[in-house]
Scaffold this active site. Sequence first.
Site, short mmCIF file in Angstrom:
data_model
loop_
_atom_site.label_atom_id
_atom_site.label_comp_id
_atom_site.label_asym_id
_atom_site.label_seq_id
_atom_site.Cartn_x
_atom_site.Cartn_y
_atom_site.Cartn_z
N HIS A 50 -12.31 -1.70 -57.64
CA HIS A 50 -11.70 -0.87 -58.68
C HIS A 50 -10.93 -1.74 -59.67
O HIS A 50 -10.23 -2.67 -59.26
CB HIS A 50 -10.75 0.14 -58.01
CG HIS A 50 -10.40 1.29 -58.88
ND1 HIS A 50 -9.55 1.16 -59.96
CD2 HIS A 50 -10.76 2.58 -58.86
CE1 HIS A 50 -9.41 2.34 -60.54
NE2 HIS A 50 -10.14 3.22 -59.90
N PRO A 107 4.55 -12.72 -61.26
CA PRO A 107 3.61 -13.68 -60.68
C PRO A 107 2.71 -13.10 -59.59
O PRO A 107 1.53 -13.44 -59.51
CB PRO A 107 4.51 -14.80 -60.13
CG PRO A 107 5.89 -14.24 -60.11
CD PRO A 107 5.95 -13.22 -61.20
N THR A 108 3.26 -12.22 -58.74
CA THR A 108 2.42 -11.67 -57.67
C THR A 108 2.12 -10.18 -57.83
O THR A 108 1.19 -9.68 -57.24
CB THR A 108 3.11 -11.85 -56.28
OG1 THR A 108 4.41 -11.22 -56.34
CG2 THR A 108 3.27 -13.33 -55.95
N ALA A 109 2.93 -9.48 -58.65
CA ALA A 109 2.75 -8.02 -58.76
C ALA A 109 2.11 -7.60 -60.08
O ALA A 109 1.81 -6.42 -60.28
CB ALA A 109 4.10 -7.31 -58.60
#
Lengths: 301, 301
Positions: free
Chosen positions: A85, A172-174
């Site tokens: 998705h 950076p990660t989200a």
Amino acid sequence: MTATKKLIECVPNFSEGRDPTKIEKIVQPFRGKEGVKLLDYQRDQNHNRMVVTVVGEPQALRQSLVEAVGIAVEQIDMTKHEGQHPRMGAVDVVPFIPIRNVTMAEAVAFSKAVAREIAERYNLPIFLYEASASTPARQNLAVVRKGQFEGMPEKLKQLEWKPDFGPDHVHPTAGVTAVGARMPLVAFNVNLGTDNLEIANQIALKVRHISGGLRFCKGIGVELKDRGIVQVSMNMTDYTKTALYRALELVRIEARRYGVNVVGSEIVGLVPMEALIDTAVYYMGIENFSINQVLEARLME
Amino acid sequence: MTATKKLIECVPNFSEGRDPTKIEKIVQPFRGKEGVKLLDYQRDQNHNRMVVTVVGEPQALRQSLVEAVGIAVEQIDMTKHEGQHPRMGAVDVVPFIPIRNVTMAEAVAFSKAVAREIAERYNLPIFLYEASASTPARQNLAVVRKGQFEGMPEKLKQLEWKPDFGPDHVHPTAGVTAVGARMPLVAFNVNLGTDNLEIANQIALKVRHISGGLRFCKGIGVELKDRGIVQVSMNMTDYTKTALYRALELVRIEARRYGVNVVGSEIVGLVPMEALIDTAVYYMGIENFSINQVLEARLME
């Protein structure tokens, strides 16, 4: 009777559909809270995505959601995410839907307040979309999300894609999150007595908004191979303005051109009672009917 | 989601429709109680009667009702009561209606427990009626109430009219009370494009149960003089078994005989959402629909 409990639905999409431990952690803030009701959560392993359906009173809903977003930001690392998705963030999209005693304007204001809070608290860049969008170009989620997580750093460098809240660079990660208010969607499909997909596609063209049809209707033709029939598969994006019966009757009228009958219909997932009551009132020709005559509407006051 | 809140409606009729002070005292126990919602109370000066509509969870509803009955017995003196509506007691009739997660059998058991409690607490003779009736002869309220307050002392002397609970003589000032469980009534009228009352009466004869029609349908012809039309005025006594759309379509079919069209319809008062959703599902031919797809049904779980 002066009680007017406000109810808002929220259908946040989280980019985690595989790890049951993480999924349960993210869903936890919606459980057992006064004023919040977790109706459903469905994870899809292929999509690697979870869709939560929750309804609540504004303040309680806000608290639960802010908490869940914090857990998702902590648990989900988008640099390692893969799934079918399209997605741009750990908390990919957060739609708010006015359900009861809430206007769309109030839902928009609410969505912006929540967006600001999660942006500041978790250092998340937020795009407002749908009815909350700050420009017409941001209304459509597909446009906002184009480029996905991997393309967001480049996208955010463009002036026209400066986020509405939060930092002007990707977490950076989200990644990036879209927040907005919209009407409830009703997934409404009309089955035709033919196996000719072209007929369903032609009818969809006539009925859907984009190609000249009803304002709050999206549609495509779909084959139901196991039943040997086709259907006009529609998303009704505002049933208060484009009633379900109108879409059905238009499909019926267009189908006549091909000598094809409507053989049934289906509603996929949840539907607000007013969408169906409106339809009953039309077909029965009920005069001067008020939703306040519905017992359940009175119980929810 | 395991929560299954039980909801019962109660529509007690009190023989006081004139004195606002007494009326407010009687209604007071239904206000501001956890688990009880006062939906409506209407008093009629000509009838000298008040109809309360309240919904609640069984135990909370029971407590409120027992309290209200006590106040009514104290406040209303039937030896001085006069009004146009037939009546046999200060608390004339107490119907209980299963609304949510309650079977008719449970509603019957509940009605009997409440009947026993008010009989013992206030020394009131009680007849069980409708689905709670101890004999078929007591099902119909009109039969139970025949003779009214003034005729009750004689009536109760007959062996076949020994009360189901309480003393076998009339309460000196509060008379006799009927308590029972029944399905929700839906008052559903179908308007015809004619001013000929005989046509409405003839159609009512065909559609209503007693003269050969639908099992859970009562009906008569009524003139709407100001609009110059007539209507088939129906009481749908169990919409789960005799659907509204079936009554409407039967009226339409019968009206054809006279070359008369159905020009509209109306629902008077409250209607459970399922009665209308059922109708929408029929007219739209929705396949495999479940009431659990209705958002409001989920919210009330």
